[in-house]
Design an enzyme around this catalytic site. Structure first.
Site, PDB file in Angstrom:
ATOM      1  N   HIS A  25       9.187 -31.410 -26.120  1.00 50.14           N
ATOM      2  CA  HIS A  25       8.531 -32.300 -25.126  1.00 50.14           C
ATOM      3  C   HIS A  25       7.459 -31.907 -24.271  1.00 50.14           C
ATOM      4  CE1 HIS A  25      12.889 -33.697 -25.242  1.00 50.14           C
ATOM      5  NE2 HIS A  25      13.124 -32.622 -25.107  1.00 50.14           N
ATOM      6  N   TRP A  63      -3.780  -1.817  -1.395  1.00 47.43           N
ATOM      7  CA  TRP A  63      -3.796  -3.110  -2.055  1.00 47.43           C
ATOM      8  C   TRP A  63      -4.135  -3.987  -1.032  1.00 47.43           C
ATOM      9  CZ3 TRP A  63      -1.030  -7.866  -2.067  1.00 47.43           C
ATOM     10  CH2 TRP A  63      -1.115  -8.369  -3.133  1.00 47.43           C
ATOM     11  N   CYS A  91       1.001  -1.413   0.081  1.00 50.18           N
ATOM     12  CA  CYS A  91      -0.102  -0.165   0.067  1.00 50.18           C
ATOM     13  C   CYS A  91       0.838   1.093  -0.079  1.00 50.18           C
ATOM     14  CB  CYS A  91      -0.798   0.075   1.255  1.00 50.18           C
ATOM     15  SG  CYS A  91      -1.821  -1.553   1.344  1.00 50.18           S
ATOM     16  N   GLU A 131      10.203 -13.366 -20.044  1.00 50.48           N
ATOM     17  CA  GLU A 131       9.676 -11.786 -19.823  1.00 50.48           C
ATOM     18  C   GLU A 131       8.639 -11.295 -20.857  1.00 50.48           C
ATOM     19  OE1 GLU A 131       9.963  -9.935 -17.399  1.00 50.48           O
ATOM     20  OE2 GLU A 131       9.829  -8.058 -18.219  1.00 50.48           O
ATOM     21  N   GLU A 150       0.543 -10.016 -17.720  1.00 53.44           N
ATOM     22  CA  GLU A 150       0.327  -9.002 -16.667  1.00 53.44           C
ATOM     23  C   GLU A 150      -0.645  -7.748 -17.078  1.00 53.44           C
ATOM     24  OE1 GLU A 150       3.764  -7.530 -14.272  1.00 53.44           O
ATOM     25  OE2 GLU A 150       4.629  -7.351 -16.377  1.00 53.44           O
ATOM     26  N   LYS A 185       5.391 -10.045 -19.453  1.00 57.73           N
ATOM     27  CA  LYS A 185       4.662  -8.672 -20.179  1.00 57.73           C
ATOM     28  C   LYS A 185       3.243  -8.624 -20.439  1.00 57.73           C
ATOM     29  CE  LYS A 185       7.032  -6.605 -18.076  1.00 57.73           C
ATOM     30  NZ  LYS A 185       7.986  -6.939 -17.378  1.00 57.73           N
ATOM     31  N   LYS A 245       3.168  -2.472  -7.600  1.00 53.48           N
ATOM     32  CA  LYS A 245       4.639  -2.231  -8.103  1.00 53.48           C
ATOM     33  C   LYS A 245       5.518  -3.001  -6.977  1.00 53.48           C
ATOM     34  CE  LYS A 245       7.389  -0.346 -10.877  1.00 53.48           C
ATOM     35  NZ  LYS A 245       7.548  -1.186 -12.055  1.00 53.48           N
ATOM     36  N   ASN A 254       0.959   0.017   6.151  1.00 52.51           N
ATOM     37  CA  ASN A 254       1.478  -0.690   4.919  1.00 52.51           C
ATOM     38  C   ASN A 254       2.328  -2.183   5.525  1.00 52.51           C
ATOM     39  OD1 ASN A 254       2.424  -1.608   2.496  1.00 52.51           O
ATOM     40  ND2 ASN A 254       4.167  -0.142   2.645  1.00 52.51           N
ATOM     41  N   GLY A 255       1.855  -3.428   4.693  1.00 45.97           N
ATOM     42  CA  GLY A 255       2.479  -4.450   5.315  1.00 45.97           C
ATOM     43  C   GLY A 255       1.300  -5.197   6.177  1.00 45.97           C
ATOM     44  N   ARG A 276       1.202   1.860  -6.176  1.00 46.40           N
ATOM     45  CA  ARG A 276       1.561   0.799  -5.001  1.00 46.40           C
ATOM     46  C   ARG A 276       0.327  -0.089  -4.735  1.00 46.40           C
ATOM     47  NH1 ARG A 276       6.147   1.209  -2.010  1.00 46.40           N
ATOM     48  NH2 ARG A 276       5.132  -0.207  -0.448  1.00 46.40           N
TER      49      ARG A 276
END
Ligand code: F6R
Length: 592
Positions: free
Chosen positions: A488, A74, A2, A465, A472, A469, A587, A100-101, A27
């Site tokens: 395989h 968040w 957050c 990557e 997401e 991208k 983020k 936050n946390g 965030r």
């Protein structure tokens, strides 16, 4: 995950808080709120949704007050709702907290509070802090917070205000980031620097186990026992313009286009820091790279470079998995932690674990003064500047640059190798000049439901990557795979509807990957390729071909990743999605 902001001074707090929250929205963005001390009362306003929803709610109801705290959330504990949005207050509404946390022992604390007859209004872990501070308050907010902190377990940062002491904010850092901004006759507190950058460049990042007492007149820092500490401020070099969109539709696009600059700055930053690197890679028996997400992909490329140039065996591990494993590790090992934010909980806790076992830690970090930087024996900074788009782009190429330079800096021919890297800038620019061509290609595939990304050797991490991208930000399923592994299993997925993106520059595995292209064509798959400019063979085999300038094999990942960033961006943008703040993501991932 957050965002927190706090202000105390002479100006109206509301403007500082809302502006700060907008700059922190990356965030977390499922709900937001502020608390301001107005005429001796704590006034709290919250709203579910993005910051603009809160701004709309506050339209026409100007809150008057020069001290306040704000939060963008968040969700971890409790769904996004007004009850669960911060700030949280005690029963009488005299104390307000943003946090936050995670408070790990909150269930136990809730029960304790409930047994005292206190009823809690939200499902969050945060609310317990507000009640505990209120219970512990005997006329001094700092004392009440110090007493409260002793009861909390977990990784967190929070800030508290009270109607009893208008003009005062007390902040705590233990595991999540918190910085203090020093102004004149006003002071600030925030989870990240961009929130307060329009007002001051003088910042003090707090360390774990510290409490700060902020008033307009000054700041005082203490340890959890209440012993005063002395800390110097740092001067932030970048300005707020570099954290704003600068005419681009999205931060992500702006950040993709900033890569010529961020790559050059990271090269010169490395050269200016090089003399301080006291770690010689060759002195170690083994190197373990620990990272998450995009940073992990940078680590996979770094492994190939380090093994080639330094000749030391390298393992690359997801930080979250590394922590659960039983790696035998000791002082003969070097751990390289890669983290854009420098705050990723899994990476941070992983390095704490390895340090206890005696290994040295070198980190590659973008955010100055972040936790991982402070906990490492040595930190190499990437100089990408603030990255606001949730999807990492310019910080990824900056990480690649730092890893390449780290791999070669001990060699006699390093100047020559650096020179090659310095010459990459015009090549990066020339790819960006093709953005329209890449957009036209990307838009042909907006309706696709699945994508495969394939690469070999140095291009395999780039395939991973590229897939990350796309998924997401566009929510389209995409899988990255080593091209040689396709036979395989994943080859079964290929049919006439499956776009397969090949990352196939002219390198030592080029012929092999051409054979994989054939395998896809034989099954009627759609081949989109990123290869070397002028490669007629690959172009002919591909439905769509994007050429990147010719370059030494080793440096191809820095170029081939850029078209993949653009493909993901243009698809997500066409789908009308929130490119900079994709759903469910944040983020800075400060939860485990
Ligand atoms: C993807 C992305 C994430 C991060 C990951 C690690 O675009 O940004 O996968 O790479 O959360 O973050 P840092 O590098 O801050 O440790």
């Amino acid at each position: 995950m957050c965002g927190i902001v706090g202000y105390t001074g002479k100006s109206e707090a509301i403007a500082v808080l809302l502006g700060g929250l907008e700059r922190l929205e990356y965030r977390g963005y499922d709900s937001a709120g502020i608390a301001i001390i107005e005429n001796g009362k704590v006034v709290v306003e919250k709203k579910v949704g993005k910051i603009r929803e809160l701004v709309r709610k506050l339209w026409g109801m100007p809150l008057k007050g020069t001290t306040g705290i704000g939060h963008t959330r968040w969700a971890t504990h409790g769904e996004p709702s007004e009850e669960n949005a911060h700030p949280h207050t005690d029963e009488k509404g005299e104390f307000a907290v943003v946090h936050n946390g995670i408070i790990e022992n909150y269930i136990e604390l809730r029960k304790e509070l409930e047994s005292k007859g206190i009823s809690l209004k939200s499902d969050t872990d945060t609310e317990v802090i507000a009640h505990l501070v209120a219970l512990n308050y005997k006329g001094d907010l700092l004392e009440a917070v110090l007493k409260t902190v002793k009861k909390l377990k977990g990784a967190f940062a929070f800030a508290v205000i009270t109607k009893h002491e208008p003009g005062r904010i007390v902040g705590v850092k233990e595991g999540s980031p918190l910085v203090i901004g020093i102004g004149e006759g006003e002071n600030f507190l925030a989870s990240d620097i961009p929130a307060i950058l329009p007002y001051t460049r003088k910042v003090i990042p707090l360390s774990d186990g510290e409490v700060v007492d902020v008033t307009p007149e000054g700041i005082n820092i203490y340890d959890f026992e209440g012993n005063p500490l002395t800390k110097d401020f740092m001067l932030v070099q970048w300005d707020i313009v570099s954290a704003e969109k600068g005419g681009f539709k999205h931060f992500m696009l702006k950040e993709i286009f900033e890569q010529p600059r961020s790559i050059s700055d990271t090269i010169s930053g490395f050269i200016s820091q090089e003399s301080e690197i006291f770690i010689n890679l060759k002195d170690y028996r083994r190197i373990i790279i620990i990272a998450c997400g995009t940073s992990y992909h940078a680590g996979l490329v770094g492994k190939i470079w380090i093994e080639k140039y330094a000749g030391v065996p390298v393992e690359v591990a997801y930080a979250s998995e590394f922590r659960s494993g039983h790696y035998p590790i000791d002082e003969n090992d070097l751990v390289i932690a890669i983290s854009q934010s420098g705050e990723t909980a899994d990476t941070k806790f992983a390095i704490q674990g390895v340090k206890e076992k005696g290994a040295s830690v070198l980190s590659i970090v973008n955010v100055l003064g972040s936790s991982i930087a402070r906990e490492s024996d040595f930190t190499l900074y990437t100089h990408a500047g603030p990255e606001i788009g949730v999807a990492a782009t310019k910080t990824f190429t900056a990480q690649l640059v730092a890893l390449y330079m780290l791999a070669v800096y001990g060699l006699e021919e390093k100047e020559e190798l650096y020179e090659r890297l310095i010459n990459i800038r015009p090549k990066v620019e020339s790819i960006l000049e093709k953005a329209k061509e890449i957009e036209d290609i990307a838009l042909k595939y907006v309706e696709s439901k699945n994508f495969l990304y394939l690469g070999r050797y140095l291009s395999y991490p780039i395939a991973l990557e590229g897939a990350l991208k796309l998924k997401e930000i566009s929510y389209i399923h995409a899988e990255g795979y080593p091209a040689g592994e396709m036979k395989h299993g994943p080859i079964a997925l290929i049919d006439s509807k499956m776009p397969v993106v090949f990352v196939a520059p002219k390198d030592k595995v080029y012929d092999k990957i051409l054979a994989n292209v054939e395998e896809v064509l034989a099954r009627k798959g759609i081949v989109i390729s990123v290869g070397t400019e002028g490669d007629k063979v690959l172009k002919e085999k591909s439905r769509d071909f994007i050429g990147v300038p010719e370059i030494e094999e080793d440096l191809t990942p820095i170029l081939t990743t850029i078209p993949l960033q653009l493909i993901a961006y243009y698809i997500a943008n066409k789908l009308g999605l929130d490119v900079d703040q994709p759903r469910n993501l944040a983020k800075t991932v400060t939860v485990e």
